[in-house]
Design an enzyme around this catalytic site. Structure first.
Site, PDB file in Angstrom:
ATOM      1  N   HIS A 138     -20.041  -3.588 -13.004  1.00 36.49           N
ATOM      2  CA  HIS A 138     -21.002  -4.703 -13.067  1.00 36.49           C
ATOM      3  C   HIS A 138     -22.411  -4.162 -13.325  1.00 36.49           C
ATOM      4  CE1 HIS A 138     -22.732  -8.573 -11.277  1.00 36.49           C
ATOM      5  NE2 HIS A 138     -23.757  -7.740 -11.187  1.00 36.49           N
ATOM      6  N   GLU A 139     -22.806  -3.145 -12.573  1.00 33.83           N
ATOM      7  CA  GLU A 139     -24.164  -2.591 -12.725  1.00 33.83           C
ATOM      8  C   GLU A 139     -24.323  -1.841 -14.049  1.00 33.83           C
ATOM      9  OE1 GLU A 139     -26.424  -3.600 -10.772  1.00 33.83           O
ATOM     10  OE2 GLU A 139     -25.017  -4.536  -9.383  1.00 33.83           O
ATOM     11  N   HIS A 142     -25.074  -4.355 -16.590  1.00 34.69           N
ATOM     12  CA  HIS A 142     -26.499  -4.691 -16.583  1.00 34.69           C
ATOM     13  C   HIS A 142     -27.291  -3.683 -17.414  1.00 34.69           C
ATOM     14  CE1 HIS A 142     -26.793  -8.116 -13.994  1.00 34.69           C
ATOM     15  NE2 HIS A 142     -26.385  -7.515 -12.904  1.00 34.69           N
TER      16      HIS A 142
END
Length: 380
Positions: A138-139, A142
């Site tokens: 997820h990061e 980003h």
């Protein structure tokens, strides 16, 4: 596990996505905003100038001095997962990652020039390996999308609004910007959830991670299906007053509600878009420069139209009914106008002018002539 990593990561093979563009997994609203920003002339220059005002260097020094940097020597398992996530999404440079002491489960990706990832001890202690893989993915998502730049700006403006809160009307403009950024960032979280699924390639692990963030480390007391049922109940429950309260509840948040995130991710995991990516068909970074802003906005508008049409929320259903009624009314009026103009055009082409009585007379005589012809044919 990808072939170039060893250690504590599981041995199962995962698909890799060479050259994948973040557009492959971005939520339509997130993607349209990012494409527009990237197309703005001078955007990069303006934000690099702004970076001098932001406390990025201070944040880096803070985490370096008061957190634990993930490496082969420290939190080596997290380091393996991080490198594997970057390998799967083909991120050219592995971001620095820190573990900071905080009992609240959280993770973030910040930084203007080079993104850094921060995870809290509360999150590390809460999630198992596969769940953590989805979070780190997820990061990394980003970072690949460039969200860290706007997240840093959001943090800066939020802090600034607090510092000048005593100034009359001082926070009005900043609050408006922060509110808009938060709305965009909530959509970016849905994008990053998708990136986490592409990295972990285990939808159940993604669901468990979100469920644990909502309810803590009591997995034996929780159920994914029941958790997803909460999202459905939340969406369709109540009346218009509840719909307004939902909006007010979510406005100050940078993240969507956890049940909503789980439901959105589950829906995307079952979509044709996700399957196409897993089959190796996805947009490439090399094509990003040719992306059309108009097409991106059109996709975003289509997504919102579909959301309103299929939503079970009372307010969204009302909006859909009003829009549908307006569309029917416009179609009805348009049909009447077309018929009227067509009738006038036919009358003029028959040499009858615009006199209604002349048109009527012509119509009657035509019917009589047709009737006589029909009688003659039937007799013959």
């Amino acid at each position: 596990m990808t072939e170039n990593h060893q250690g504590n990561v599981p041995s199962r093979q995962r698909k890799r996505f060479p050259g994948i563009s973040s557009r492959a997994y971005e939520h339509p609203a997130d993607r349209s905003a990012l494409v527009a920003l990237r197309k703005l002339s001078g955007f990069d220059t303006a934000f690099k100038a702004l970076s001098g005002l932001l406390p990025e260097r201070s944040l880096r020094l803070l985490f370096l001095s008061d957190s634990v940097r993930v490496s082969d020597a420290q939190f080596s398992q997290l380091n393996d997962i991080l490198r594997d996530a970057c390998y799967i999404l083909d991120l050219e440079k592995v971001p620095s990652m820190y573990v900071t002491q905080d009992p609240k489960p959280n993770a973030m990706c910040i930084g203007m020039d080079e993104p850094i990832i921060v995870v809290t001890t509360g999150l590390v202690e809460l999630l198992d390996e596969e769940e953590m893989r989805a979070v780190i993915g997820h990061e990394v998502g980003h970072a690949l999308s460039g969200h860290s730049v706007y997240r840093t700006i959001l943090l800066f403006l939020t802090n600034l609004a607090l510092k000048i809160a005593w100034v009359p009307l001082g926070t009005v403009a900043i609050t408006a910007i922060v509110t808009a950024l938060r709305e965009w960032f909530r959509k970016s979280e849905l994008s990053a959830d998708r990136a986490g699924l592409l990295v972990g390639q285990d939808v159940q692990a993604s669901m468990r991670g979100l469920m644990k963030i909502a309810g803590g480390n009591h997995l034996h007391e929780m159920n994914v299906d029941a958790f997803l049922a909460q999202a459905d109940e939340y969406e369709k429950a109540g009346d218009l007053r509840d719909s307004v309260l939902k909006i007010l509840n979510v406005l100050p948040r940078s993240h969507p509600f956890t049940t909503v995130r789980a439901a959105e991710l589950k829906k995307w995991s079952e979509s044709r878009d996700f399957q196409r990516i897993m089959d190796g068909h996805y947009p490439k970074r090399s094509e990003d420069k040719d992306t059309s802003v108009t097409d991106s906005f059109r996709e975003s508008a289509a997504h919102y139209s579909e959301t309103v049409r299929t939503s079970k929320d009372p307010l969204m259903k009302l909006v859909g009914d009003i829009a549908g009624g307006a569309g029917d009314l416009a179609g009805d009026l348009g049909g009447r106008l077309r018929n009227r103009f067509a009738g006038q055009a036919n009358g003029q082409s028959n040499g009858q002018g615009s006199d209604p009585s002349a048109g009527q007379g012509g119509g009657q005589s035509t019917k009589e002539a047709d009737g006589k012809a029909a009688d003659g044919q039937s007799e013959g």
